[in-house]
Design an enzyme around this catalytic site. Structure first.
Site, short mmCIF file in Angstrom:
data_model
loop_
_atom_site.label_atom_id
_atom_site.label_comp_id
_atom_site.label_asym_id
_atom_site.label_seq_id
_atom_site.Cartn_x
_atom_site.Cartn_y
_atom_site.Cartn_z
CB THR A 34 -1.27 0.27 1.29
OG1 THR A 34 -1.95 -1.19 1.00
CG2 THR A 34 -2.13 1.30 1.34
CE LYS A 91 -5.87 -1.26 2.12
NZ LYS A 91 -4.82 -1.83 2.14
CE LYS A 127 1.39 1.69 4.69
NZ LYS A 127 1.80 1.00 3.74
#
Lengths: 291, 291
Positions: free
Chosen positions: B98, B173, B241
């Site tokens: 990701t 995502k 993150k």
């Protein structure tokens, strides 16, 4: 055995709920502020009309009520010619209105003093749930009284659960609305982000709805959100009423609800846009204005 | 036909993902920063070990990668002895990390220039999904390349979908993480409110999970939240993150994400409490401190 019931408030929810009681064989007496609507209901369901809540409540074993807000509930119970004037000994008053836990406690105390019983019993499932007899009913009160009320509630409940003493039904409904506020603002931001990122919103939902981002709102509202359709469902005005009750209760019990308070303000923006009657999923319109 | 594959990054996700490739009959070469872990993997799966990403990528039809963040991805691709030095003509590099959409676009451009292909393909489903081969894979890139990669991805995918050009996987995502942020903060506030309101949290969840407040997080995390258990799942550090990438992308595309930005700050509070490795559902610990 319960035989005679009364229903006060034949709105979008109460009208079909009372209909399920009649269909189940209860002898139903109704009261509604707008008489013409109560007359129509009585014609359709062979019910009895009364022109005050007190008269409707007289002789009923169980009196049910589904009105707008705290003030409406107080008026039809404690007001002049209110239901509490007509309630019989050992009868049960059940309030389906989403109202404050305080008003539930206040009415339960008044009921006890007069020799009858009170349950707070807000519902979820919306107009469709009321029409299909598939409501979820969150109840606060005594176990024995709840047991006596169950055959009545079962006429329009998918599930009716006792959550604790008087007020617990309302408090559970508040927890429900808090969850919805978070889910819908997150979903709104996600679809808004997806659009600006150049993605196909429906394809995004198709993929992420299979995992940890899934929600009832995603399954049932993302398509209409993407189509910019909000003329249905649970209105922003009602949501703001519920969030006001919730935030007031949080001030009382010390709960910290930063997201809930923020989303309440976002709903104020939607009202400002003229969206008071739009579905709660219209939160996205603050971000993606009407096309 | 794809025969030789390479896998770079044998972490909590990559280790079982690479295992599924070996089990499916692919000839798998691996590289991992910590060599001992790669040696263990090769023993278990009769795989081939290489000591640089470039060497692992050499001769592979498809090179897969699952590392930590943008910097890690750049290092194992464009760095000295990076995979891009070893990639063959017309091979495919698939990044499961990701990461930002920018790094995906940057690597796709570098790949094109060198005569091979790039797909961004972040996953959801967590460690359990990786172990069971039931990941959801969100892919960005060319349709033809995606079709060629599908037999490889299918080894550990419940669903692998192409969402658009390079970057679209990462952007999808991000939309996923935005939804989760809203759901979890709402659920945290609801359970916190329920506790202070004197309700039984499990009973509340039992009732409201049947309706409009339902979510995957409610179904799968409310019990552990009520039990104050957070030593599992998707870590707060990783969520921060992901939210950093998301908020940076929103600054780029103009999306307004007030809730996402707020919840990101709440996760900073959880880190401050020492909860960087707790599951993302630990948001509730800001409201109901550890017992």
């Amino acid at each position: 055995m319960v035989g005679n019931v009364a229903f006060i408030g034949l709105g979008v929810m109460g009208y079909p709920m009372a209909g399920h009681l009649a269909a189940a064989g209860f002898d139903v007496t109704v009261y509604n502020r707008t008489t013409s609507r109560a007359e129509r209901w009585c014609e359709e369901h062979a019910g009895h009309l009364q022109d005050t809540p007190a008269a409707a409540a007289a002789g009923a074993d169980v009196v049910l009520c589904c009105v707008g807000n705290d003030d409406d509930v107080r008026e039809v119970t404690l007001g002049a010619q209110g239901a509490f004037e007509g309630m019989g000994d050992n009868a049960i008053f059940i309030d389906h209105t989403t109202a404050s836990a305080n008003v539930a406690r206040e009415l339960a105390a008044a009921a006890t003093q007069r020799g009858f019983h009170f349950l707070d019993a807000p519902v979820s499932g919306g107009q469709a749930g009321a029409e299909n007899g598939q409501l979820t009913i969150m109840v606060g009160g005594d176990e024995e009284i709840f047991a006596r009320a169950t055959p009545v509630l079962d006429c329009y409940a998918k599930s009716a659960k006792l959550l604790g003493p008087v007020g617990a039904g309302q408090l559970t409904k508040m927890a429900n609305q808090i969850c919805i506020a978070g889910v819908l603002q997150g979903l709104s931001e996600a679809l808004h982000f997806a659009r600006l990122a150049g993605l196909d919103g429906a394809a995004v939902v198709d993929v992420i709805s299979g995992g940890a981002a899934q929600s009832w709102q995603m399954d049932n509202r993302s398509q209409t959100m993407l189509e910019d359709q909000f003329e249905f469902g649970f209105a922003v005005n009602w949501m703001r009423k519920d969030l006001a009750i919730t935030l007031a209760e949080a001030r009382r019990n010390g709960a910290r609800l930063p997201l809930t308070a923020l989303v309440d303000q976002f709903y104020a923006d939607v009202q400002e846009m003229g969206g008071g009657r739009w579905d709660t999923s219209s939160l996205i319109r603050r971000l993606d204005p009407p096309r």
